[in-house]
Design a protein around this motif. Structure first.
Motif, PDB file in Angstrom:
ATOM      1  N   ILE A  33       0.847  -1.196   0.000  1.00  0.00           N
ATOM      2  CA  ILE A  33       0.000   0.000   0.000  1.00  0.00           C
ATOM      3  C   ILE A  33       0.881   1.245   0.000  1.00  0.00           C
ATOM      4  N   LYS A  76       2.689   1.872  -3.426  1.00  0.00           N
ATOM      5  CA  LYS A  76       1.814   2.360  -4.495  1.00  0.00           C
ATOM      6  C   LYS A  76       1.390   3.808  -4.261  1.00  0.00           C
ATOM      7  N   ILE A  77       1.005   4.124  -3.041  1.00  0.00           N
ATOM      8  CA  ILE A  77       0.588   5.499  -2.737  1.00  0.00           C
ATOM      9  C   ILE A  77       1.781   6.434  -2.832  1.00  0.00           C
ATOM     10  N   SER A 105       2.747   7.029  -6.568  1.00  0.00           N
ATOM     11  CA  SER A 105       1.829   7.917  -7.297  1.00  0.00           C
ATOM     12  C   SER A 105       1.908   9.345  -6.779  1.00  0.00           C
ATOM     13  N   SER A 141     -10.873  -7.765  -3.646  1.00  0.00           N
ATOM     14  CA  SER A 141     -11.378  -6.605  -4.391  1.00  0.00           C
ATOM     15  C   SER A 141     -12.076  -5.607  -3.461  1.00  0.00           C
ATOM     16  N   VAL A 182      -9.246  -3.690  -1.769  1.00  0.00           N
ATOM     17  CA  VAL A 182      -8.661  -2.728  -2.714  1.00  0.00           C
ATOM     18  C   VAL A 182      -9.604  -1.545  -2.912  1.00  0.00           C
ATOM     19  N   ALA A 183     -10.904  -1.800  -2.979  1.00  0.00           N
ATOM     20  CA  ALA A 183     -11.885  -0.726  -3.170  1.00  0.00           C
ATOM     21  C   ALA A 183     -11.859   0.252  -2.001  1.00  0.00           C
ATOM     22  N   ASN A 240      -8.634   2.296  -2.272  1.00  0.00           N
ATOM     23  CA  ASN A 240      -8.739   3.260  -3.371  1.00  0.00           C
ATOM     24  C   ASN A 240      -9.673   4.423  -3.033  1.00  0.00           C
ATOM     25  N   SER A 241     -10.780   4.134  -2.370  1.00  0.00           N
ATOM     26  CA  SER A 241     -11.705   5.213  -2.001  1.00  0.00           C
ATOM     27  C   SER A 241     -11.116   6.114  -0.914  1.00  0.00           C
ATOM     28  N   LEU A 248      -7.866   6.976  -0.784  1.00  0.00           N
ATOM     29  CA  LEU A 248      -6.608   7.572  -1.247  1.00  0.00           C
ATOM     30  C   LEU A 248      -6.480   9.076  -0.969  1.00  0.00           C
TER      31      LEU A 248
END
Length: 160
Positions: free
Chosen positions: A68, A71-72, A75, A109, A112-113, A116-117, A119
């Protein structure tokens, strides 16, 4: 002062400080595992199978959190040239552990959702502050990348 046994042809002196900073960054990963994730702490004393099970669970957790973070962090770095604090991210995750645990139990999933929400909130809360007068390790590496591509190590381009 840095002491190395590599020749100037192999590693130009301009690169040495940056390489040591990269090495230190790798050591910080293990320090984070020990100090933030408490990977070395266990209340189990006698059953070696339980100790192994606990250690594997902590290693899996470390991989998930680092995944995590990576990736964050990547980006955020590519867009804003800002870094994400591993410690702050860990505290953010702990504060939301119950909902994340429920999501992991449902499906990957779902997990991950939720990440992602979250972020925008994660980035806002976990962004590192650094002194503008000093370059971060990533800034130094970014500057070196252009120079590094010109140096050959054993016939291959470094970092490419």
């Amino acid at each position: 002062m840095f002491i190395i046994n590599a020749s100037e042809d192999l590693i130009p002196s301009k690169m040495i400080r940056t390489l040591y900073r990269i090495r230190w960054s790798i050591e910080l990963v293990f320090k984070n595992w020990k100090s933030i994730l408490k990977i070395h702490v266990s209340s189990v004393r006698k059953n070696h199978w339980r100790i192994k099970c606990e250690l594997y669970a902590k290693l899996i957790l470390a991989v998930m959190v680092h995944s995590i973070h990576r990736k964050i962090h990547y980006s955020t770095w590519t867009i804003k040239k800002k870094e994400i604090s591993f410690d702050s991210l860990w505290k953010y995750i702990i504060a939301r552990a119950e909902s994340l645990h429920g999501a992991v139990k449902k499906s990957a999933s779902e997990y991950v959702a939720i990440i992602n929400s979250s972020l925008p909130s994660i980035i806002k809360v976990c962004e590192k502050y650094h002194q503008p007068s000093r370059k971060t390790t990533l800034q130094m590496i970014d500057e070196m990348i252009g120079d590094v591509q010109h140096f050959k190590i054993i016939g291959k381009n470094c970092l490419t």
